[in-house]
Scaffold this motif. Structure first.
Motif, PDB file in Angstrom:
ATOM      1  N   VAL A 180       0.779  -1.281  -0.026  1.00 14.57           N
ATOM      2  CA  VAL A 180       0.167  -0.050  -0.005  1.00 14.57           C
ATOM      3  C   VAL A 180       0.646   1.119  -0.129  1.00 14.57           C
ATOM      4  O   VAL A 180       0.676   2.009  -0.720  1.00 14.57           O
ATOM      5  CB  VAL A 180      -0.939  -0.071   1.210  1.00 14.57           C
ATOM      6  N   VAL A 181       1.842   1.194   0.742  1.00 12.62           N
ATOM      7  CA  VAL A 181       2.840   2.439   0.795  1.00 12.62           C
ATOM      8  C   VAL A 181       3.395   2.574  -0.266  1.00 12.62           C
ATOM      9  O   VAL A 181       3.624   3.575  -0.928  1.00 12.62           O
ATOM     10  CB  VAL A 181       3.608   2.267   2.142  1.00 12.62           C
ATOM     11  N   ALA A 182       3.793   1.499  -1.073  1.00 10.58           N
ATOM     12  CA  ALA A 182       4.652   1.645  -2.242  1.00 10.58           C
ATOM     13  C   ALA A 182       3.766   2.142  -3.415  1.00 10.58           C
ATOM     14  O   ALA A 182       4.201   3.052  -4.206  1.00 10.58           O
ATOM     15  CB  ALA A 182       5.028   0.072  -2.749  1.00 10.58           C
ATOM     16  N   ALA A 183       2.576   1.865  -3.327  1.00 14.23           N
ATOM     17  CA  ALA A 183       1.691   2.417  -4.405  1.00 14.23           C
ATOM     18  C   ALA A 183       1.299   3.742  -3.917  1.00 14.23           C
ATOM     19  O   ALA A 183       1.311   4.699  -4.889  1.00 14.23           O
ATOM     20  CB  ALA A 183       0.272   1.637  -4.653  1.00 14.23           C
ATOM     21  N   LYS A 184       1.196   4.173  -2.884  1.00 14.55           N
ATOM     22  CA  LYS A 184       0.967   5.393  -2.412  1.00 14.55           C
ATOM     23  C   LYS A 184       2.052   6.327  -2.820  1.00 14.55           C
ATOM     24  O   LYS A 184       2.041   7.516  -3.101  1.00 14.55           O
ATOM     25  CB  LYS A 184       0.552   5.834  -0.851  1.00 14.55           C
ATOM     26  N   ARG A 185       3.371   5.881  -2.503  1.00 15.00           N
ATOM     27  CA  ARG A 185       4.675   6.669  -3.005  1.00 15.00           C
ATOM     28  C   ARG A 185       4.473   6.871  -4.442  1.00 15.00           C
ATOM     29  O   ARG A 185       5.031   8.171  -4.720  1.00 15.00           O
ATOM     30  CB  ARG A 185       5.934   5.809  -2.631  1.00 15.00           C
ATOM     31  N   GLY A 186       4.059   6.055  -5.315  1.00 15.34           N
ATOM     32  CA  GLY A 186       4.094   6.342  -6.639  1.00 15.34           C
ATOM     33  C   GLY A 186       2.861   7.503  -6.956  1.00 15.34           C
ATOM     34  O   GLY A 186       3.161   8.296  -7.666  1.00 15.34           O
ATOM     35  N   GLU A 187       1.921   7.360  -6.360  1.00 20.13           N
ATOM     36  CA  GLU A 187       0.786   8.423  -6.496  1.00 20.13           C
ATOM     37  C   GLU A 187       1.207   9.687  -5.910  1.00 20.13           C
ATOM     38  O   GLU A 187       1.236  10.893  -6.725  1.00 20.13           O
ATOM     39  CB  GLU A 187      -0.459   8.152  -5.469  1.00 20.13           C
ATOM     40  N   SER A 188       1.992   9.872  -4.959  1.00 22.49           N
ATOM     41  CA  SER A 188       2.422  11.041  -4.266  1.00 22.49           C
ATOM     42  C   SER A 188       3.638  11.541  -5.289  1.00 22.49           C
ATOM     43  O   SER A 188       3.552  12.973  -5.203  1.00 22.49           O
ATOM     44  CB  SER A 188       2.939  10.980  -3.043  1.00 22.49           C
ATOM     45  N   THR A 189       4.095  10.943  -5.697  1.00 18.44           N
ATOM     46  CA  THR A 189       5.256  11.390  -6.728  1.00 18.44           C
ATOM     47  C   THR A 189       4.603  12.110  -7.737  1.00 18.44           C
ATOM     48  O   THR A 189       5.119  13.279  -7.932  1.00 18.44           O
ATOM     49  CB  THR A 189       6.266  10.288  -7.245  1.00 18.44           C
ATOM     50  N   ARG A 190       3.683  11.512  -8.425  1.00 18.80           N
ATOM     51  CA  ARG A 190       3.146  12.193  -9.620  1.00 18.80           C
ATOM     52  C   ARG A 190       2.309  13.430  -9.048  1.00 18.80           C
ATOM     53  O   ARG A 190       2.300  14.320  -9.848  1.00 18.80           O
ATOM     54  CB  ARG A 190       1.996  11.234 -10.046  1.00 18.80           C
ATOM     55  N   LEU A 191       1.780  13.440  -8.012  1.00 22.22           N
ATOM     56  CA  LEU A 191       1.089  14.629  -7.472  1.00 22.22           C
ATOM     57  C   LEU A 191       2.150  15.807  -7.256  1.00 22.22           C
ATOM     58  O   LEU A 191       1.809  16.856  -7.736  1.00 22.22           O
ATOM     59  CB  LEU A 191       0.775  14.361  -5.953  1.00 22.22           C
ATOM     60  N   PHE A 192       3.104  15.307  -6.587  1.00 20.15           N
ATOM     61  CA  PHE A 192       4.274  16.500  -6.448  1.00 20.15           C
ATOM     62  C   PHE A 192       4.794  16.943  -7.831  1.00 20.15           C
ATOM     63  O   PHE A 192       5.099  18.156  -8.104  1.00 20.15           O
ATOM     64  CB  PHE A 192       5.218  16.252  -5.506  1.00 20.15           C
ATOM     65  N   VAL A 193       4.921  15.985  -8.501  1.00 14.06           N
ATOM     66  CA  VAL A 193       5.419  16.255  -9.924  1.00 14.06           C
ATOM     67  C   VAL A 193       4.809  17.591 -10.760  1.00 14.06           C
ATOM     68  O   VAL A 193       4.899  18.369 -11.184  1.00 14.06           O
ATOM     69  CB  VAL A 193       5.523  15.231 -10.973  1.00 14.06           C
ATOM     70  N   GLN A 194       3.346  17.248 -10.507  1.00 10.97           N
ATOM     71  CA  GLN A 194       2.175  18.148 -11.003  1.00 10.97           C
ATOM     72  C   GLN A 194       2.148  19.477 -10.436  1.00 10.97           C
ATOM     73  O   GLN A 194       2.289  20.560 -10.941  1.00 10.97           O
ATOM     74  CB  GLN A 194       0.942  17.398 -10.991  1.00 10.97           C
ATOM     75  N   LEU A 195       2.374  19.485  -9.102  1.00  8.25           N
ATOM     76  CA  LEU A 195       2.576  20.690  -8.265  1.00  8.25           C
ATOM     77  C   LEU A 195       3.753  21.647  -8.726  1.00  8.25           C
ATOM     78  O   LEU A 195       3.606  22.728  -8.821  1.00  8.25           O
ATOM     79  CB  LEU A 195       2.639  20.418  -6.849  1.00  8.25           C
ATOM     80  N   THR A 196       4.987  20.794  -8.629  1.00  2.08           N
ATOM     81  CA  THR A 196       6.134  21.498  -9.036  1.00  2.08           C
ATOM     82  C   THR A 196       6.116  22.010 -10.655  1.00  2.08           C
ATOM     83  O   THR A 196       6.754  23.081 -10.649  1.00  2.08           O
ATOM     84  CB  THR A 196       7.408  20.154  -9.064  1.00  2.08           C
ATOM     85  N   THR A 197       5.532  21.413 -11.489  1.00  2.00           N
ATOM     86  CA  THR A 197       5.248  21.694 -12.701  1.00  2.00           C
ATOM     87  C   THR A 197       4.370  23.217 -12.631  1.00  2.00           C
ATOM     88  O   THR A 197       4.994  24.093 -13.254  1.00  2.00           O
ATOM     89  CB  THR A 197       4.558  20.790 -13.695  1.00  2.00           C
ATOM     90  N   ASP A 198       3.358  23.171 -11.944  1.00  2.00           N
ATOM     91  CA  ASP A 198       2.521  24.155 -11.805  1.00  2.00           C
ATOM     92  C   ASP A 198       3.400  25.409 -11.365  1.00  2.00           C
ATOM     93  O   ASP A 198       3.088  26.481 -11.593  1.00  2.00           O
ATOM     94  CB  ASP A 198       1.259  23.910 -11.097  1.00  2.00           C
ATOM     95  N   SER A 199       4.103  25.111 -10.246  1.00  2.36           N
ATOM     96  CA  SER A 199       4.507  26.055  -9.460  1.00  2.36           C
ATOM     97  C   SER A 199       5.922  26.819 -10.402  1.00  2.36           C
ATOM     98  O   SER A 199       6.078  28.173 -10.448  1.00  2.36           O
ATOM     99  CB  SER A 199       5.390  25.552  -8.251  1.00  2.36           C
TER     100      SER A 199
END
Length: 214
Positions: free
Chosen positions: A131-150
């Protein structure tokens, strides 16, 4: 079929409303899960283990969660939501691009330094949880999107594959630095860590970190 059983009436008891009691017990279970996950006690992350650590019975576990995986996911999501909220607010409050990045990094470091369990949950490589491994993948994609937007907002970089690749590089690099710091492999105090991370995240940052860089 899920064994989730919410309280049927949520009556007040001892002056405390039913929904307040449920929320309090849910928070207690999440805190217990965070404790056990941070200690890497994988064998204890069971309904029985969580309940024993939280001082609650399984009945109260199932009023909030259908199973352990749901609890672990909620625990991880809660930490990520806290970091994202703090970082976005700090970024928005900053002045120029450097100050925005510095404020966001300071907010992230503040969360994981104030409660080291959160840093271990997010970064520890030895934590074996699908579960944590899958969530880490999700959070990486989230922060990539936030970093791009920023980056688009702060310095006007164009959207596209190169910007996305750079965002993955930055998010991955920052994660590894924070992981190493959390584990004690990077001997920097909090302010030194923030300064190095800010330099590395800015377009000309590498020259400011490498000795002799212009």
């Amino acid at each position: 079929m899920s064994s989730f059983r919410p309280e049927p009436s949520l009556r007040s008891y001892g002056g405390e409303a039913g929904d307040t009691r449920v929320a309090r017990r849910r928070a207690t279970l999440i805190d217990a899960a965070l404790d056990l996950l941070a200690r890497e006690e994988a064998g204890a992350v069971t309904v029985r283990g969580i309940c024993a650590h939280a001082g609650l019975t399984p009945r109260y576990f199932y009023e909030s969660f259908a199973g352990v995986d749901e609890l672990v996911a909620a625990t991880y999501d809660g930490v990520i939501a806290e970091i994202a909220e703090e970082a976005l607010a700090a970024f928005a409050a900053g002045g120029d691009s450097r100050e925005k990045v510095a404020q966001a990094v300071r907010a992230v470091v503040g969360v994981i330094d104030t409660d080291r369990r959160k840093g271990r949950l997010l970064f520890t490589d030895t934590l074996r949880s699908p579960v944590v491994a899958a969530k880490r993948g999700e959070s990486t994609r989230l922060f990539v999107q936030l970093t791009t937007d920023s980056a688009v907002q702060a310095i006007g970089v164009p959207r596209g594959p190169e910007t996305t690749a750079a965002a993955y590089f930055q998010v991955g690099g920052l994660s590894r630095v924070l992981a190493s710091w959390t584990e004690g492999a990077v001997d920097l105090d909090r302010e030194q860590l923030i300064e190095v991370c800010v330099r590395m995240l800015l377009p000309d940052g590498l020259a400011g970190v490498v000795p002799g860089g212009d």
